[in-house]
Design a protein around this motif. Structure first.
Motif, mmCIF file in Angstrom:
data_model
loop_
_atom_site.group_PDB
_atom_site.id
_atom_site.type_symbol
_atom_site.label_atom_id
_atom_site.label_comp_id
_atom_site.label_asym_id
_atom_site.label_seq_id
_atom_site.Cartn_x
_atom_site.Cartn_y
_atom_site.Cartn_z
ATOM 1 N N SER A 112 0.827 -1.200 0.000
ATOM 2 C CA SER A 112 0.000 0.000 0.000
ATOM 3 C C SER A 112 0.862 1.251 0.000
ATOM 4 O O SER A 112 2.029 1.227 0.396
ATOM 5 N N GLY A 113 0.271 2.348 -0.455
ATOM 6 C CA GLY A 113 0.892 3.658 -0.388
ATOM 7 C C GLY A 113 -0.193 4.711 -0.404
ATOM 8 O O GLY A 113 -1.133 4.620 -1.202
ATOM 9 N N ALA A 114 -0.094 5.711 0.478
ATOM 10 C CA ALA A 114 -1.123 6.736 0.570
ATOM 11 C C ALA A 114 -0.484 8.063 0.932
ATOM 12 O O ALA A 114 0.579 8.114 1.567
ATOM 13 N N ALA A 115 -1.146 9.146 0.537
ATOM 14 C CA ALA A 115 -0.699 10.491 0.897
ATOM 15 C C ALA A 115 -1.877 11.432 0.750
ATOM 16 O O ALA A 115 -2.877 11.119 0.091
ATOM 17 N N GLY A 116 -1.725 12.620 1.355
ATOM 18 C CA GLY A 116 -2.809 13.583 1.245
ATOM 19 C C GLY A 116 -2.637 14.747 2.178
ATOM 20 O O GLY A 116 -1.558 14.982 2.726
ATOM 21 N N PHE A 117 -3.727 15.503 2.305
ATOM 22 C CA PHE A 117 -3.833 16.613 3.245
ATOM 23 C C PHE A 117 -3.055 17.852 2.828
ATOM 24 O O PHE A 117 -2.876 18.769 3.615
ATOM 25 N N ALA A 118 -2.584 17.933 1.588
ATOM 26 C CA ALA A 118 -1.884 19.110 1.092
ATOM 27 C C ALA A 118 -2.708 19.749 -0.015
ATOM 28 O O ALA A 118 -3.647 19.160 -0.547
ATOM 29 N N TYR A 119 -2.355 20.990 -0.344
ATOM 30 C CA TYR A 119 -2.980 21.644 -1.485
ATOM 31 C C TYR A 119 -2.216 21.354 -2.769
ATOM 32 O O TYR A 119 -2.672 21.676 -3.853
ATOM 33 N N ASP A 120 -1.026 20.771 -2.632
ATOM 34 C CA ASP A 120 -0.215 20.394 -3.782
ATOM 35 C C ASP A 120 -0.556 18.948 -4.126
ATOM 36 O O ASP A 120 0.014 18.007 -3.580
ATOM 37 N N TYR A 121 -1.513 18.763 -5.038
ATOM 38 C CA TYR A 121 -1.996 17.420 -5.336
ATOM 39 C C TYR A 121 -0.933 16.570 -6.012
ATOM 40 O O TYR A 121 -0.901 15.343 -5.844
ATOM 41 N N MET A 122 -0.048 17.202 -6.790
ATOM 42 C CA MET A 122 1.019 16.430 -7.424
ATOM 43 C C MET A 122 1.992 15.894 -6.377
ATOM 44 O O MET A 122 2.503 14.778 -6.502
ATOM 45 N N ARG A 123 2.260 16.690 -5.351
ATOM 46 C CA ARG A 123 3.126 16.213 -4.267
ATOM 47 C C ARG A 123 2.491 14.994 -3.590
ATOM 48 O O ARG A 123 3.157 14.006 -3.296
ATOM 49 N N ASP A 124 1.185 15.069 -3.355
ATOM 50 C CA ASP A 124 0.500 13.942 -2.735
ATOM 51 C C ASP A 124 0.556 12.698 -3.618
ATOM 52 O O ASP A 124 0.789 11.587 -3.139
ATOM 53 N N GLY A 125 0.306 12.885 -4.923
ATOM 54 C CA GLY A 125 0.360 11.753 -5.835
ATOM 55 C C GLY A 125 1.723 11.097 -5.853
ATOM 56 O O GLY A 125 1.843 9.864 -5.859
ATOM 57 N N LYS A 126 2.762 11.927 -5.839
ATOM 58 C CA LYS A 126 4.119 11.398 -5.856
ATOM 59 C C LYS A 126 4.464 10.688 -4.547
ATOM 60 O O LYS A 126 5.026 9.580 -4.549
ATOM 61 N N ASN A 127 4.124 11.303 -3.408
ATOM 62 C CA ASN A 127 4.434 10.697 -2.115
ATOM 63 C C ASN A 127 3.689 9.381 -1.915
ATOM 64 O O ASN A 127 4.203 8.451 -1.291
ATOM 65 N N SER A 128 2.473 9.305 -2.449
ATOM 66 C CA SER A 128 1.723 8.054 -2.371
ATOM 67 C C SER A 128 2.450 6.944 -3.111
ATOM 68 O O SER A 128 2.552 5.809 -2.624
ATOM 69 N N GLN A 129 2.988 7.271 -4.286
ATOM 70 C CA GLN A 129 3.724 6.263 -5.045
ATOM 71 C C GLN A 129 5.046 5.887 -4.380
ATOM 72 O O GLN A 129 5.468 4.733 -4.439
ATOM 73 N N LYS A 130 5.692 6.860 -3.764
ATOM 74 C CA LYS A 130 6.944 6.543 -3.067
ATOM 75 C C LYS A 130 6.697 5.484 -2.005
ATOM 76 O O LYS A 130 7.439 4.508 -1.880
ATOM 77 N N GLU A 131 5.638 5.672 -1.229
ATOM 78 C CA GLU A 131 5.320 4.708 -0.187
ATOM 79 C C GLU A 131 4.921 3.358 -0.775
ATOM 80 O O GLU A 131 5.290 2.307 -0.248
ATOM 81 N N TYR A 132 4.179 3.384 -1.880
ATOM 82 C CA TYR A 132 3.717 2.131 -2.488
ATOM 83 C C TYR A 132 4.879 1.301 -3.022
ATOM 84 O O TYR A 132 4.931 0.083 -2.835
ATOM 85 N N PHE A 133 5.828 1.939 -3.708
ATOM 86 C CA PHE A 133 6.920 1.199 -4.345
ATOM 87 C C PHE A 133 8.086 0.901 -3.392
ATOM 88 O O PHE A 133 8.950 0.088 -3.720
ATOM 89 N N ASP A 134 8.130 1.555 -2.252
ATOM 90 C CA ASP A 134 9.234 1.377 -1.311
ATOM 91 C C ASP A 134 8.997 0.125 -0.467
ATOM 92 O O ASP A 134 8.106 0.088 0.378
ATOM 93 N N ASP A 135 9.805 -0.903 -0.686
ATOM 94 C CA ASP A 135 9.644 -2.150 0.065
ATOM 95 C C ASP A 135 9.792 -1.939 1.572
ATOM 96 O O ASP A 135 9.127 -2.595 2.375
#
Length: 355
Positions: A112-135
């Motif tokens: 799983s990977g999740a992010a949010g709570f910012a006004y920078d939606y691209m930052r959230d999208g990227k951080n969500s993927q970082k968590e998802y792909f990081d073993d």
């Protein structure tokens, strides 16, 4: 994902590219001229993997209700991307319900990977993927749903979203029996089980981005080894020419198409041959792009988490802007990525001889 949002993001993005060590090389900016000529890479294609539940319409939620729902079993990937569009806080939740009153259901969260709570939606999208792909960030979970029982998936109580804040997540699950999965938005003090029973299903907004799609892992294998090509090789992904995943909106029974293939995991396999390293380039051609991926050197058994790009938002604001992810020596490789929420598509992978 919405055209208006994309235009606004493109206007607000500040360019600030950085460097990153990848497989022994530094990530560096590359500029692709308008007259750049490539040869289309030939690849074998196989789609397999989990069933995808995609919840993103309405993307900006103005009314309480069920945003998406389907009954699934086996391997499942949930991709959700929602913004609280009203004044005041709301609760976003994912409810798992055992609708079989005779047998318990065992479930597992495998990645799983999740992010949010910012006004920078691209930052959230990227951080969500970082968590998802990081073993190293993975914390597998498992549980049991009793006869007719329910459980909230995101935190056990849902996620509280302030006005105009996004929450986006990718979750891989396994169910040993059929389970009803519901994505919902409600008042912060609502009883989730009661709300899940009584709430109405919300219609999509003007951007039809929800549905259930089979085989959400898309695998490409280049047919020939890459060996210092005179003309750069290019593989374009997440494009209408490639074709988007097609499925069904389980809430209406109508056909659905995943424009952008959000939630689809791409794995591109290729072999580098010869004595001279090959430049491996990511070129987003749809606009601002910010995500994460994985570069695997299968010959050496190495797996590298790769920022796309290193800085939070710096890639694709200019049509000629790209990054060299690495200069790759002879060996077998895989590049794994997924279209990031709030980013623009399509993208090109380019293999080019080094200077």
């Amino acid at each position: 994902m919405m055209n208006l949002k994309k235009a606004l993001q493109a206007f607000l993005v500040t360019i600030s590219c950085g460097m990153l060590n990848v497989a022994g090389a530094q990530q560096r900016p590359v500029f692709i001229p308008e007259d750049y000529v490539t040869e289309q890479a030939q690849a074998d294609f196989v789609a397999n993997g989990p069933k995808l539940l995609f919840s993103d319409s309405p993307e900006t939620v103005y009314r309480n209700g069920i945003l998406y729902r389907d009954k699934v079993e086996g391997d499942v990937r949930l991709f959700l991307h929602h913004v609280n569009g009203v004044a005041g806080k709301k609760k976003l939740a994912v409810m798992l319900k055992n609708t079989d009153n005779l047998r318990p259901v065992h479930y597992k969260v495998t990645r799983s990977g999740a992010a949010g709570f910012a006004y920078d939606y691209m930052r959230d999208g990227k951080n969500s993927q970082k968590e998802y792909f990081d073993d190293s960030s993975q914390k597998p979970q498992e549980g049991k749903l009793g006869f007719g029982g329910s459980r909230e998936l995101l935190s056990g109580r849902g996620i509280i979203l302030p006005t105009d804040k996004l929450y986006t997540a990718t979750v891989d699950l396994h169910f040993d029996k059929p389970v009803e999965v519901s994505v919902l938005m409600c008042e912060t003090k609502s009883d989730l089980e009661l709300f899940n029973e009584a709430a109405a299903i919300q219609p999509m907004d003007e951007h039809p981005l929800r549905g259930t799609f089979e085989a959400a892992d898309w695998n490409y294998t280049l047919k020939k080894p890459v060996k210092a090509p005179e003309k750069p090789l290019m593989l374009e992904l997440a494009t209408s020419q490639e074709g988007y995943a097609k499925g069904v909106d389980a809430t209406t029974g109508l056909p659905a198409e995943n424009y952008g293939n959000y939630g689809v995991i791409y794995k591109v396999n290729f072999t580098v041959a010869g004595k001279k390293p090959i430049s491996f380039i990511l070129n987003p051609i749809g606009g601002p792009f910010a995500g994460y991926g994985v570069l695997e050197n299968k010959t050496k058994g190495e797996r590298q988490l790769v920022a796309l790009p290193e800085q939070t938002v710096c890639l694709g604001s200019k049509i000629e802007e790209a990054i060299e992810l690495a200069q790759l020596k002879a060996g077998d490789y895989s590049f794994i990525w997924s279209p990031p929420g709030a980013s623009n598509l399509p993208v090109q992978l380019i293999w080019e001889k080094t200077e």
